[in-house]
Write an enzyme that holds these catalytic residues in place. Structure first.
Site, PDB file in Angstrom:
ATOM      1  N   TYR A  49    -175.740 -68.573  58.954  1.00 28.25           N
ATOM      2  CA  TYR A  49    -175.841 -69.434  60.134  1.00 28.25           C
ATOM      3  C   TYR A  49    -177.100 -69.063  60.917  1.00 28.25           C
ATOM      4  CZ  TYR A  49    -174.878 -71.498  64.696  1.00 28.25           C
ATOM      5  OH  TYR A  49    -174.985 -72.212  65.863  1.00 28.25           O
ATOM      6  N   LYS A  65    -180.613 -71.388  61.664  1.00 31.19           N
ATOM      7  CA  LYS A  65    -181.171 -71.652  62.982  1.00 31.19           C
ATOM      8  C   LYS A  65    -182.609 -71.132  63.105  1.00 31.19           C
ATOM      9  CE  LYS A  65    -177.709 -73.850  64.768  1.00 31.19           C
ATOM     10  NZ  LYS A  65    -177.836 -75.267  65.170  1.00 31.19           N
TER      11      LYS A  65
END
Length: 254
Positions: free
Chosen positions: A153, A157
């Site tokens: 994750y 980003k």
């Protein structure tokens, strides 16, 4: 940037940050279209805010994205594309190795990063045709310092943050009228983070900061603790990594 009378498309707009954004953009005098994968949640959002336009669409599905563009064209187009949709797979479900981790990593990268690029490319011609338009990408505090239990994750980003900066620079070189904003929230109190410990900010405060930044043409909008993490990560990356990843958190990896 002015928001009144603008038409805004928010992906992942049926709950959490996206729904709060829809609420505040409506209050600012904008026309709002939201998308989501869950029809029930979209209907609930419509009941709360009857002026919303809702479209069922998966931000990570290329066929859905093409169909979404066609639907938006029939509605008269948009001025702002807000790429809010995102997924986070809890590390406790699969650890950070193995087949399950890889499959979840594919899903995170597809929705959080590649899906954003695809939508931006599809809608770019429409946005270029507007007198004033914008793209908003939501990255994260974890794009500065990764959380060890959310490695992929965090990586998605980071990729989105670098892409956002490069896209902005590219469009500025071309003298494009499309502005590119980046929203960097800290941990936000939403359904997605319900199982996560730590200090959380409300979606309401996140969107207040976003709207204030848009109105001032502040292209990088760091909210709450993200401001401090950004500074400390530049001064002492090792110290900041230790603060973000305490021993009790790293124990989850064992």
């Amino acid at each position: 940037m002015k928001l009144r009378d603008k038409t805004i498309l928010i992906t992942g707009g049926s709950a959490g940050i996206g729904l709060e954004a829809a609420k505040q953009f409506l209050e600012a005098g904008a026309k709002v279209i939201i998308t989501g994968r869950n029809q029930v949640k979209l209907e609930e959002a419509k009941k709360r805010f009857p002026s919303l336009i809702t479209i069922k669409s998966d931000a990570g599905n290329q066929e859905d994205a093409v169909l979404l563009l066609k639907q938006v064209k029939t509605l008269g187009g948009i001025d702002i594309l807000y790429n809010n949709a995102g997924v986070l797979s809890p590390a406790s479900n699969f650890g950070v190795t193995g087949d399950a981790h890889y499959e979840n990593a594919l899903n995170e990268m597809n929705i959080n990063y590649l899906g954003v690029i695809h939508l931006n490319n599809l809608f770019m011609e429409m946005l270029q045709s507007r007198a004033e338009s914008a793209i908003i990408n939501t990255t994260s505090i974890l794009s500065y310092v990764p959380l060890n239990t959310e490695a992929t994750y965090s990586a998605s980003k980071v990729a989105l943050r670098f892409y956002t900066e490069a896209l902005r620079a590219h469009l500025q070189i071309l003298n494009s009228r499309v502005k590119v904003f980046e929203l960097l929230p800290p941990l936000v109190a939403t359904e997605m983070t319900a199982d996560m410990d730590g200090k959380k900010i409300t979606p309401e405060n996140v969107i207040k900061a976003l709207i204030a930044g848009l109105r001032k043409d502040r292209y990088t909008i760091r909210v709450g603790d993200t401001k401090l993490v950004y500074i400390l990560s530049r001064i002492s990356p090792r110290l900041m990594s230790g603060l973000m990843n305490p021993k009790k958190l790293n124990a989850l990896l064992k």
